[in-house]
Design an enzyme around this catalytic site. Structure first.
Site, PDB file in Angstrom:
ATOM      1  NE  ARG A   1      -2.395  12.153   4.911  1.00 39.07           N
ATOM      2  CZ  ARG A   1      -2.759  10.879   4.739  1.00 39.07           C
ATOM      3  NH1 ARG A   1      -2.095   9.904   5.395  1.00 39.07           N
ATOM      4  NH2 ARG A   1      -3.798  10.572   3.972  1.00 39.07           N
ATOM      5  CG  LEU A   6      -7.424   5.963  15.659  1.00 45.25           C
ATOM      6  CD1 LEU A   6      -6.736   6.897  16.664  1.00 45.25           C
ATOM      7  CD2 LEU A   6      -6.386   5.264  14.791  1.00 45.25           C
ATOM      8  CD  GLN A  36      -3.004  -1.231   4.410  1.00 45.39           C
ATOM      9  OE1 GLN A  36      -4.121  -1.167   3.885  1.00 45.39           O
ATOM     10  NE2 GLN A  36      -2.122  -0.241   4.336  1.00 45.39           N
ATOM     11  CD  GLU A  86      -6.515  10.014   5.308  1.00 43.57           C
ATOM     12  OE1 GLU A  86      -6.353   9.118   6.136  1.00 43.57           O
ATOM     13  OE2 GLU A  86      -6.809   9.802   4.125  1.00 43.57           O
ATOM     14  CG  ASP A 119      -1.914   1.166   1.179  1.00 46.37           C
ATOM     15  OD1 ASP A 119      -2.516   1.480   2.218  1.00 46.37           O
ATOM     16  OD2 ASP A 119      -2.025   1.805   0.096  1.00 46.37           O
ATOM     17  CG  HIS A 131      -3.678   0.373   8.913  1.00 44.50           C
ATOM     18  ND1 HIS A 131      -4.551   1.450   8.775  1.00 44.50           N
ATOM     19  CD2 HIS A 131      -2.776   0.514   7.923  1.00 44.50           C
ATOM     20  CE1 HIS A 131      -4.189   2.176   7.742  1.00 44.50           C
ATOM     21  NE2 HIS A 131      -3.108   1.648   7.211  1.00 44.50           N
ATOM     22  CG  ASP A 158      -3.089   6.852   7.059  1.00 42.48           C
ATOM     23  OD1 ASP A 158      -3.368   7.507   6.044  1.00 42.48           O
ATOM     24  OD2 ASP A 158      -3.303   5.631   7.158  1.00 42.48           O
TER      25      ASP A 158
HETATM   26  O1  TEU Z   1      -6.394   6.802   3.355  1.00 41.89           O
HETATM   27  C1  TEU Z   1      -7.332   6.590   4.394  1.00 41.89           C
HETATM   28  C2  TEU Z   1      -8.681   7.028   4.081  1.00 41.89           C
HETATM   29  O2  TEU Z   1      -9.352   7.602   4.913  1.00 41.89           O
HETATM   30  C3  TEU Z   1      -9.297   6.684   2.760  1.00 41.89           C
HETATM   31  O3  TEU Z   1     -10.714   6.752   2.858  1.00 41.89           O
HETATM   32  C4  TEU Z   1      -8.875   7.711   1.718  1.00 41.89           C
HETATM   33  O4  TEU Z   1      -9.386   8.975   2.122  1.00 41.89           O
HETATM   34  C5  TEU Z   1      -9.496   7.259   0.433  1.00 41.89           C
HETATM   35  O5  TEU Z   1      -8.751   6.170   0.031  1.00 41.89           O
HETATM   36  C6  TEU Z   1      -9.481   8.315  -0.649  1.00 41.89           C
HETATM   37  O6  TEU Z   1      -8.697   9.351  -0.443  1.00 41.89           O
HETATM   38  C7  TEU Z   1      -5.084   6.688   3.889  1.00 41.89           C
HETATM   39  C8  TEU Z   1      -4.049   6.963   2.793  1.00 41.89           C
HETATM   40  O7  TEU Z   1      -4.253   8.272   2.282  1.00 41.89           O
HETATM   41  C9  TEU Z   1      -4.182   5.927   1.692  1.00 41.89           C
HETATM   42  O8  TEU Z   1      -3.185   6.167   0.696  1.00 41.89           O
HETATM   43  C10 TEU Z   1      -3.968   4.543   2.299  1.00 41.89           C
HETATM   44  O9  TEU Z   1      -4.147   3.556   1.289  1.00 41.89           O
HETATM   45  C11 TEU Z   1      -4.970   4.306   3.439  1.00 41.89           C
HETATM   46  O10 TEU Z   1      -4.907   5.370   4.403  1.00 41.89           O
HETATM   47  C12 TEU Z   1      -4.654   3.035   4.183  1.00 41.89           C
HETATM   48  O11 TEU Z   1      -3.448   3.187   4.842  1.00 41.89           O
END
Ligand code: TEU
Length: 550
Positions: free
Chosen positions: A205, A212, A175, A249, A66, A109, A207
């Site tokens: 950031r 969680l 994951q 995010e 990923d 994760h 993620d």
């Molecule tokens: O994305 C997490 C997430 O909240 C997704 O819904 C994301 O917003 C969606 O794929 C479209 O943007 C994060 C990372 O940005 C992504 O690259 C990773 O694949 C994902 O976490 C898992 O780690």
């Protein structure tokens, strides 16, 4: 860490953030993969562009299933990108140029190859080691929780034969989600945060933080227990690194993103996910309504907090937080080409999304740079890089940076077959046509335009710190808004239509002031009590500084 490097605690409100993956920027080792040394070599380019903060996508050891969001070691660096020493040098060199560095904390994760998971799956059921992750004897738990990676996953549970149980994952099945009901997990994550802060970085950031914590009978998103975890993280960081910025995010609706700021005691920043697709919707509909509506539904945030504004990023253009009808419209409008839709989004870069229309690219960036928040630029969008929707997953928007028309786009001296990804080489967006070297030499290039707009934006802190109020332009195709902060008052007017449009603004509140157009410093007619009439060219915009006499 360079002790002389200091920042005011609200630095992120005046920042211009640049998002890139180390692997995609510049390869100096000749292995076909970008590296920290390459990023260091290009810091002058970023400084000249006007960038003040570099957001690095995951660079930790990972099986890269990923793109690094599947972490196997939170305190290491993937050997392809260099060493920890190289990373420290990158941070110091960035700080020397007054560029902050924020990195990823993939906190929801790990990779299933992480030692924690390998230990968990063979540890006794119910042991603290096993409970680093979320297990169940069946897939019945947390029924109905939405699947995010709908193209690849059929369930949020996957059977692990070693553990003899199912483990929970909100993303790919490789994951596994960490279990934040186990206090050892947060302790371990806090250790990771401190490790990188000791390295001198300026923020993280966070993620995928809506996911969680899990609770039966809920969506397992945005739970109170999740916010408690985030408050713990913030408190820990605040104690020892008060200048560190946490960027949430949280791909959620505005009302659900707002809590990630807490009362100024959770995240400093959060991506404005709901706004982004509505900017594209408003552009295609040539109607201000989608933008005004979502902005009016955006709750106020604590004074110390900031929205992260973006047009595109390393993921698909997400349509998770729009209505079904809006999603259908966006797919119809922007994803006609087969292969463009991925999961619940559109895997296109900015320029291809708007048919490489220079006026539209400039218009969208004028909103990015003038709306309330901190703008985030995705690498390559400053030169109008293209994409390739035929590539797997999101790889088509993650191709090598295009530095020149030379071999491998000037990205690497490696054998082209060794590159982590083939540079875009189509006739329109290919590196022979779209590259930094050519655009640096062309004063009319998008790169020069972006550089000039960033410079203009940085001269006025009102953009990053001021209030926002919409004005009626007497024309649904024209967006008008006023930004105010201290003695600055800026009027922005943007034509979302391809055709010239009139606008009639009630500016009587500013009677006596002179609108000075900010790109050319041209004074327009003094504002009176009568409606202020403007004409805008197709996709045209104005930024006016409203200067009172005297
Ligand atoms: O994305 C997490 C997430 O909240 C997704 O819904 C994301 O917003 C969606 O794929 C479209 O943007 C994060 C990372 O940005 C992504 O690259 C990773 O694949 C994902 O976490 C898992 O780690």
């Amino acid at each position: 860490m360079d002790p002389s490097y200091t920042r005011d605690f609200l630095w992120y409100k005046d920042a211009i953030i640049y998002e890139t993956h180390v692997k995609a920027f510049l390869d100096t080792s000749g292995d076909g993969v970008g590296d920290f040394a390459g990023l260091i070599e290009k810091l002058d380019y970023l400084e000249d562009l006007g960038i003040t903060c570099l957001w690095l996508l995951p660079f930790f050891p990972s099986p890269l299933r990923d793109d690094g969001y599947d972490v196997v070691d939170y305190t290491g660096v993937h050997p392809s990108y260099g060493t920890l020493k190289d990373f420290r040098r990158l941070v110091d060199e960035a700080h020397r140029r007054d560029i902050a560095v924020i990195i990823e904390l993939v906190v929801n994760h790990t990779s299933d190859q992480h030692p924690w998971f390998q230990l968990a799956r063979s540890a006794p059921a119910g042991s603290p080691e096993r409970d680093f992750y979320v297990w169940s004897d069946s897939e019945a738990k947390y029924k109905g929780v939405r699947i995010i990676f709908t193209d690849t996953e059929r369930s949020n549970w996957t059977w692990d034969p070693v553990a003899g149980a199912y483990y929970w994952h909100r993303f790919f099945s490789h994951q596994p989600d960490l279990n934040f009901d186990n206090p050892r997990v947060l302790d371990a994550i806090l250790e990771v945060l401190r490790y990188w802060l000791e390295m001198g970085i300026d923020g993280f950031r966070l993620d995928a933080i809506p996911y969680l914590v899990e609770r039966d009978g809920t969506s397992c998103e945005n739970l109170p227990e999740t916010h408690e975890v985030i408050r713990r993280i913030r408190a820990d960081v605040e104690r020892t690194y008060p200048g560190c910025m946490l960027l949430a995010e949280a791909n959620q609706w505005p009302a659900d993103v707002r809590p990630y700021f807490g009362d100024g005691d959770e995240c400093h920043m959060a991506f404005h996910f709901p706004l982004m697709p509505r900017i594209f919707m408003a552009l295609r509909r040539e109607d201000v309504e989608p933008i005004q509506d979502i902005m009016q539904r955006t709750p106020a945030i604590p004074e110390s907090c900031q929205w992260g504004l973006f047009l595109r990023n390393h993921d698909e253009l997400t349509l998770e937080m729009v209505t079904d009808m809006e999603r259908d419209y966006m797919v119809l409008a922007y994803a006609r080409e087969p292969g463009t839709v991925l999961n619940v989004g559109i895997r296109r870069r900015l320029a291809p999304l708007v048919d490489n229309g220079r006026h539209r690219i400039e218009l969208l960036n004028s909103l990015l740079f003038s709306f309330p928040g901190t703008p985030i630029i995705y690498y390559g969008d400053e030169i109008g890089m293209g994409d390739d929707v035929r590539r797997p997953d999101r790889d088509g928007v993650r191709t090598p940076m295009q530095w020149s028309s030379g071999v491998n786009a000037g990205f690497s001296r490696a054998d082209p077959a060794a590159l982590y990804s083939r540079p875009i080489d189509d006739p329109v967006y290919g590196y022979p046509a779209v590259n930094v070297q050519a655009q640096l030499r062309d004063p009319s290039s998008l790169l020069h335009w972006m550089r000039n707009m960033i410079r203009l934006r940085k001269q006025f802190r009102v953009f990053g710190r001021g209030s926002m109020e919409f004005l009626s332009a007497g024309n649904r195709k024209v967006l008008a808004y006023v930004r105010r902060w201290e003695e600055d008052t800026i009027l922005c007017v943007a034509n979302l239509s391809r055709h010239p449009q009139p606008a009639e603004l009630d500016l009587s509140e500013f009677a006596g002031a002179t609108p000075v157009e900010m790109l050319g410093y041209t004074p327009f007619r003094v504002i009176g009590r009568d409606p202020y009439v403007l004409t805008l060219g197709g996709y045209g915009f104005y930024w006016f500084e409203l200067r009172q006499r005297g």
